[in-house]
Motif scaffolding. Structure first.
Motif, short mmCIF file in Angstrom:
data_model
loop_
_atom_site.label_atom_id
_atom_site.label_comp_id
_atom_site.label_asym_id
_atom_site.label_seq_id
_atom_site.Cartn_x
_atom_site.Cartn_y
_atom_site.Cartn_z
N PRO A 28 0.82 -1.21 0.00
CA PRO A 28 0.00 0.00 0.00
C PRO A 28 0.86 1.26 0.00
O PRO A 28 1.93 1.30 0.61
CB PRO A 28 -0.80 -0.09 1.30
CG PRO A 28 -0.69 -1.50 1.75
CD PRO A 28 0.60 -2.02 1.21
N PRO A 52 -7.66 1.69 -8.29
CA PRO A 52 -8.05 1.17 -6.96
C PRO A 52 -6.90 0.62 -6.12
O PRO A 52 -6.87 0.83 -4.91
CB PRO A 52 -9.08 0.08 -7.29
CG PRO A 52 -9.68 0.52 -8.59
CD PRO A 52 -8.54 1.16 -9.35
N SER A 53 -5.94 -0.05 -6.74
CA SER A 53 -4.84 -0.63 -5.97
C SER A 53 -4.01 0.44 -5.26
O SER A 53 -3.49 0.20 -4.17
CB SER A 53 -3.93 -1.47 -6.86
OG SER A 53 -3.40 -0.69 -7.92
N GLN A 55 -5.14 3.02 -3.92
CA GLN A 55 -5.94 3.55 -2.82
C GLN A 55 -6.21 2.51 -1.74
O GLN A 55 -6.78 2.84 -0.70
CB GLN A 55 -7.27 4.08 -3.37
CG GLN A 55 -7.07 5.19 -4.39
CD GLN A 55 -8.36 5.59 -5.02
OE1 GLN A 55 -9.16 6.29 -4.41
NE2 GLN A 55 -8.58 5.15 -6.26
N ASP A 56 -5.83 1.27 -1.99
CA ASP A 56 -6.07 0.21 -1.02
C ASP A 56 -5.01 0.26 0.06
O ASP A 56 -3.82 0.18 -0.23
CB ASP A 56 -6.06 -1.16 -1.71
CG ASP A 56 -6.54 -2.27 -0.79
OD1 ASP A 56 -5.80 -2.57 0.17
OD2 ASP A 56 -7.62 -2.81 -1.03
N SER A 59 -6.23 -3.81 2.72
CA SER A 59 -7.51 -4.33 3.20
C SER A 59 -7.49 -5.84 3.43
O SER A 59 -8.13 -6.32 4.35
CB SER A 59 -8.62 -3.98 2.20
OG SER A 59 -8.32 -4.50 0.93
N ALA A 65 -1.32 -4.16 -1.29
CA ALA A 65 -2.36 -3.23 -1.75
C ALA A 65 -3.44 -4.05 -2.46
O ALA A 65 -3.35 -4.32 -3.65
CB ALA A 65 -1.76 -2.20 -2.69
N GLY A 66 -4.43 -4.50 -1.72
CA GLY A 66 -5.48 -5.34 -2.28
C GLY A 66 -4.98 -6.75 -2.53
O GLY A 66 -3.89 -7.13 -2.10
N ASP A 67 -5.80 -7.52 -3.25
CA ASP A 67 -5.37 -8.89 -3.55
C ASP A 67 -4.62 -8.93 -4.88
O ASP A 67 -4.54 -7.95 -5.61
CB ASP A 67 -6.56 -9.85 -3.52
CG ASP A 67 -7.62 -9.56 -4.58
OD1 ASP A 67 -7.32 -8.88 -5.58
OD2 ASP A 67 -8.75 -10.05 -4.41
N LEU A 70 -6.64 -7.89 -8.02
CA LEU A 70 -6.85 -6.45 -8.15
C LEU A 70 -5.62 -5.77 -8.73
O LEU A 70 -5.71 -4.99 -9.68
CB LEU A 70 -7.19 -5.82 -6.78
CG LEU A 70 -7.21 -4.29 -6.77
CD1 LEU A 70 -8.40 -3.76 -7.54
CD2 LEU A 70 -7.21 -3.77 -5.35
N ARG A 71 -4.46 -6.09 -8.16
CA ARG A 71 -3.23 -5.45 -8.64
C ARG A 71 -2.94 -5.82 -10.09
O ARG A 71 -2.59 -4.97 -10.90
CB ARG A 71 -2.06 -5.80 -7.71
CG ARG A 71 -2.24 -5.22 -6.30
CD ARG A 71 -1.00 -5.37 -5.43
NE ARG A 71 -0.36 -6.67 -5.51
CZ ARG A 71 -0.77 -7.76 -4.84
NH1 ARG A 71 -1.82 -7.68 -4.03
NH2 ARG A 71 -0.13 -8.90 -4.96
N ASP A 74 -5.47 -4.01 -12.38
CA ASP A 74 -5.12 -2.60 -12.54
C ASP A 74 -3.96 -2.42 -13.51
O ASP A 74 -3.99 -1.55 -14.39
CB ASP A 74 -4.75 -1.97 -11.19
CG ASP A 74 -5.96 -1.59 -10.36
OD1 ASP A 74 -7.11 -1.79 -10.80
OD2 ASP A 74 -5.74 -1.07 -9.24
#
Length: 166
Positions: A28, A52-53, A55-56, A59, A65-67, A70-71, A74
């Motif tokens: 992140p 989105p990644s 901004q994670d 979580s 940064a995300g799963d 997601l990365r 992106d």
């Protein structure tokens, strides 16, 4: 027959008004440092597009940064979006190898090269782009770079990306 090093395709220089993706393929990005970096990109005349990644805040796991999906999504989205001139990664850390493992490479080799800029764990992405796509990239600061020399190195990165022949 001796074969020399492969020549990498150099992406076009960034120009004022260009849209640049800001995303995380690893850890992140610290929110305060990310905000400062986004403002610096705007000041340089670029239009950052925050994925989105970036901004994670960790979580799923605090160090990612995300799963992985997601990365990878992106990264693929930024690579395939013709309105995005380049990617300046949000930060390094840990997770780029996991992102690469989750990335769908189909069709990416046919794309024109884009600016890819970052260092640390992001080096895995830069090397994969060189070996799999034949793209040159820039080992440089990232959007959330900080520290006593951050402004100088960030300015040097912008000069290299926008005026590569100087």
């Amino acid at each position: 027959m001796t074969v020399g090093p492969r020549s990498l395709a150099r992406p076009p220089a960034l120009r004022p008004g260009d849209r640049v993706a800001v995303l995380s393929v690893s850890s992140p990005a610290p929110p305060a440092e990310l905000r400062v970096g986004l403002e610096a990109l705007r000041f340089a005349g670029l239009e950052p597009v925050l994925y989105p990644s970036a901004q994670d805040g960790g979580s799923l796991r605090s160090y990612l940064a995300g799963d992985d999906k997601l990365r990878a999504a992106d990264l693929r989205s930024a690579l395939t979006d013709p309105s995005i001139a380049g990617i300046i990664f949000a930060c390094g850390g840990y997770g780029a190898q996991r992102t690469l493992a989750a990335l769908d490479w189909d069709g990416l080799a046919d794309l024109p090269p884009k600016v890819l800029a970052g260092y640390s764990d992001v080096t895995a992405i830069l090397e994969a782009a060189a070996s799999r796509l034949g793209w040159a990239s820039l080992h440089s600061p990232m959007v959330s770079s900080s520290g006593p020399t951050a402004q100088y190195t960030f300015a040097s990165m912008i000069r290299a990306l926008m005026n590569p022949d100087r």
